[in-house]
Every structure is written in C-alpha cells, then in structure tokens.
Write a protein that holds these residues in place. Structure first.
Motif, PDB file in Angstrom:
ATOM      1  N   UNK A   1       0.813  -1.223   0.000  1.00 12.53           N
ATOM      2  CA  UNK A   1       0.000   0.000   0.000  1.00 12.53           C
ATOM      3  C   UNK A   1       0.842   1.268   0.000  1.00 12.53           C
ATOM      4  N   UNK A   2       1.980   1.250   0.715  1.00 11.55           N
ATOM      5  CA  UNK A   2       2.832   2.436   0.777  1.00 11.55           C
ATOM      6  C   UNK A   2       3.457   2.767  -0.579  1.00 11.55           C
ATOM      7  N   UNK A   3       3.938   1.734  -1.282  1.00 13.49           N
ATOM      8  CA  UNK A   3       4.516   1.968  -2.608  1.00 13.49           C
ATOM      9  C   UNK A   3       3.446   2.427  -3.593  1.00 13.49           C
ATOM     10  N   UNK A   4       2.281   1.785  -3.514  1.00 19.47           N
ATOM     11  CA  UNK A   4       1.194   2.146  -4.431  1.00 19.47           C
ATOM     12  C   UNK A   4       0.750   3.583  -4.188  1.00 19.47           C
ATOM     13  N   UNK A   5       0.676   4.005  -2.929  1.00 21.20           N
ATOM     14  CA  UNK A   5       0.246   5.369  -2.626  1.00 21.20           C
ATOM     15  C   UNK A   5       1.215   6.388  -3.229  1.00 21.20           C
ATOM     16  N   UNK A   6       2.509   6.179  -3.055  1.00 22.99           N
ATOM     17  CA  UNK A   6       3.490   7.115  -3.607  1.00 22.99           C
ATOM     18  C   UNK A   6       3.411   7.156  -5.128  1.00 22.99           C
TER      19      UNK A   6
ATOM     20  N   UNK B   1       4.291  14.848  -1.588  1.00 25.23           N
ATOM     21  CA  UNK B   1       4.032  13.438  -1.283  1.00 25.23           C
ATOM     22  C   UNK B   1       4.573  13.100   0.092  1.00 25.23           C
ATOM     23  N   UNK B   2       5.761  13.610   0.409  1.00 23.03           N
ATOM     24  CA  UNK B   2       6.352  13.348   1.719  1.00 23.03           C
ATOM     25  C   UNK B   2       5.435  13.850   2.831  1.00 23.03           C
ATOM     26  N   UNK B   3       4.848  15.024   2.629  1.00 24.89           N
ATOM     27  CA  UNK B   3       3.927  15.560   3.633  1.00 24.89           C
ATOM     28  C   UNK B   3       2.667  14.700   3.724  1.00 24.89           C
TER      29      UNK B   3
ATOM     30  N   UNK C   1      11.345  13.146   2.191  1.00 21.50           N
ATOM     31  CA  UNK C   1      11.416  13.190   0.738  1.00 21.50           C
ATOM     32  C   UNK C   1      12.322  12.086   0.204  1.00 21.50           C
ATOM     33  N   UNK C   2      13.389  11.797   0.913  1.00 18.71           N
ATOM     34  CA  UNK C   2      14.296  10.725   0.496  1.00 18.71           C
ATOM     35  C   UNK C   2      13.580   9.378   0.513  1.00 18.71           C
ATOM     36  N   UNK C   3      12.756   9.141   1.535  1.00 19.27           N
ATOM     37  CA  UNK C   3      12.014   7.883   1.604  1.00 19.27           C
ATOM     38  C   UNK C   3      11.019   7.787   0.460  1.00 19.27           C
ATOM     39  N   UNK C   4      10.390   8.908   0.121  1.00 24.00           N
ATOM     40  CA  UNK C   4       9.437   8.921  -0.991  1.00 24.00           C
ATOM     41  C   UNK C   4      10.139   8.566  -2.297  1.00 24.00           C
ATOM     42  N   UNK C   5      11.307   9.152  -2.525  1.00 25.39           N
ATOM     43  CA  UNK C   5      12.049   8.847  -3.748  1.00 25.39           C
ATOM     44  C   UNK C   5      12.408   7.358  -3.806  1.00 25.39           C
ATOM     45  N   UNK C   6      12.778   6.796  -2.648  1.00 21.34           N
ATOM     46  CA  UNK C   6      13.095   5.375  -2.613  1.00 21.34           C
ATOM     47  C   UNK C   6      11.877   4.515  -2.919  1.00 21.34           C
ATOM     48  N   UNK C   7      10.739   4.869  -2.380  1.00 20.82           N
ATOM     49  CA  UNK C   7       9.519   4.106  -2.644  1.00 20.82           C
ATOM     50  C   UNK C   7       9.109   4.196  -4.107  1.00 20.82           C
ATOM     51  N   UNK C   8       9.239   5.394  -4.670  1.00 21.93           N
ATOM     52  CA  UNK C   8       8.897   5.548  -6.083  1.00 21.93           C
ATOM     53  C   UNK C   8       9.838   4.730  -6.971  1.00 21.93           C
TER      54      UNK C   8
ATOM     55  N   UNK D   1      10.349   0.311 -10.595  1.00 21.50           N
ATOM     56  CA  UNK D   1      11.133  -0.854 -11.001  1.00 21.50           C
ATOM     57  C   UNK D   1      10.253  -2.100 -11.044  1.00 21.50           C
ATOM     58  N   UNK D   2       9.385  -2.263 -10.025  1.00 21.58           N
ATOM     59  CA  UNK D   2       8.504  -3.429  -9.997  1.00 21.58           C
ATOM     60  C   UNK D   2       7.514  -3.396 -11.156  1.00 21.58           C
TER      61      UNK D   2
END
Length: 212
Positions: free
Chosen positions: A163-168, A182-184, A190-197, A202-203
């Motif tokens: 769900x977290x990856x899909x939301x981002x 998105x981070x807010x 913001x770094x975590x958001x970039x990693x999730x995206x 990639x998936x």
C-alpha cells in the motif's frame, strides 16, 4: 442502506460530496468560488458550515479519484472520502496553514485509504487503473486484445505493490504531486518517498516488460 453520496453531517451542518450552496453564510461570502481555501478554512473553523461546503465541492472530485486509485472500488472510495471530510471538519482547529488545505485533505484521505488497504489487502479491480487511450477505429481485434491484456497485467502489478509503494506511485504518476508534497501526505521524508517511487517503478517496469 446509507446513501453513499451524502457526507454524514457534523452537528448543525448539512454537508455532502455535492452540496447545494445557497444560504446565509455563502451569501455573506458573495463569491465563494473565488475565495482562497485558507480563508474558507478559517471561516469553517469558526463554525461556518457553508464555507466548508464550498471546500467539499472544490476538492471532492480529486479526492474521490485518489481514493478510487488506492482502494480500487468506487463505493469504498466514496465512504473513505466522506469519512475524511467529517474528520477534517472536526479537526479544522488543528489545520496549519503552512500546507495547503488540498494537501492536508490528501493526507487525511491517503491515511484512511492506507489503513483500509492494510486491513484487507486484495487485488485491485480493473477500475483502479486509468483507462488506456482510445484505440484507433481501424485497430485490429488482436491489437485490442493485447491492450486489454496489458491493462490486466498493470492491474495485477499494482495490486502486488505494498500500500505504501502504491500510494506514492499514485500520488506522483496519476495526481502529479511533487516529492515534497508526497512526503507531507504520507508522513515521511522526501528521500524515503524517492526510494519508494524507485521501487514501485522498477517493480512495474519488470511486470510490464512483456508488453513493451
């Protein structure tokens, strides 16, 4: 059965996802459609339910789209947005104007949808993915079948994301939010958001490789 198109009203307020806006408070605002969200939010926090109705009308369409993309079901999405608006009405005194009202509502709706998705993970139905571009009139049946199969594959790939990856991914690719926004919304860096995206893209690219 509860009417899903009606927002459960707080005491003294008659609110819905498609509110009618005549009345004393809106008449006092003169041109509510031209007023800034922050002004309407202040008036709503002071008890002006009609000012809040303007905010509901202004933002409900985008928020319904977001919830539908995250939950994959229109009825569930309407429920989530209705509950989010009711929560926002109650929490208006907590609203900090450093962020826009729209971003604040994105956060409330996203959190509610994530909680629902974590409790009952299941494959997203077809309606959760934007429809492919309309085919040319001379498209062959094999080509149309291939497009349908690719869409089905994308649905499956999205349902496999957390769900977290899909939301981002939805907030960035379908709603056009910036990384900071998105981070807010998701309550992360913001770094975590970039990693999730990165992981989400990639998936999805790997899943859609046969269709490229």
């Amino acid at each position: 059965m509860r009417n899903r198109t009606s927002l459960p009203p707080p005491p003294g307020a008659g609110l819905s996802l498609r509110p009618a806006l005549p009345g004393r408070a809106v008449a006092d605002l003169e041109t509510p459609g031209d007023l800034d969200d922050s002004v309407l939010a202040v008036r709503a926090a002071e008890g002006d339910d009609e000012a809040f109705a303007v905010l509901v009308r202004r933002h409900s369409s985008r928020l319904l789209g977001l919830a539908r993309h995250l939950l994959g079901n229109h009825a569930d999405a309407e429920d989530a947005v209705q509950e989010a608006f009711l929560s926002a009405w109650r929490r208006l005194p907590e609203f900090r104007h450093g962020a826009s009202f729209g971003t604040w509502m994105y956060r409330i709706v996203t959190n509610r949808c994530l909680n629902i998705a974590r409790r009952r993970p299941h494959p997203l139905p077809l309606e959760s993915v934007p429809e492919p571009a309309a085919a040319d009139a001379d498209s062959s049946p094999p080509r149309l079948a291939e497009t349908d199969a690719a869409t089905t594959a994308l649905v499956r790939a999205l349902s496999d994301l957390t769900p977290e990856l899909r939301a981002c991914w939805v907030l960035r690719e379908l709603h056009g939010l910036h990384y900071e926004e998105i981070a807010h919304v998701v309550g992360s860096s913001e770094q975590a958001v970039r990693g999730r995206l990165f992981r989400a893209r990639r998936a999805l690219m790997e899943a859609m490789r046969p269709w490229r």
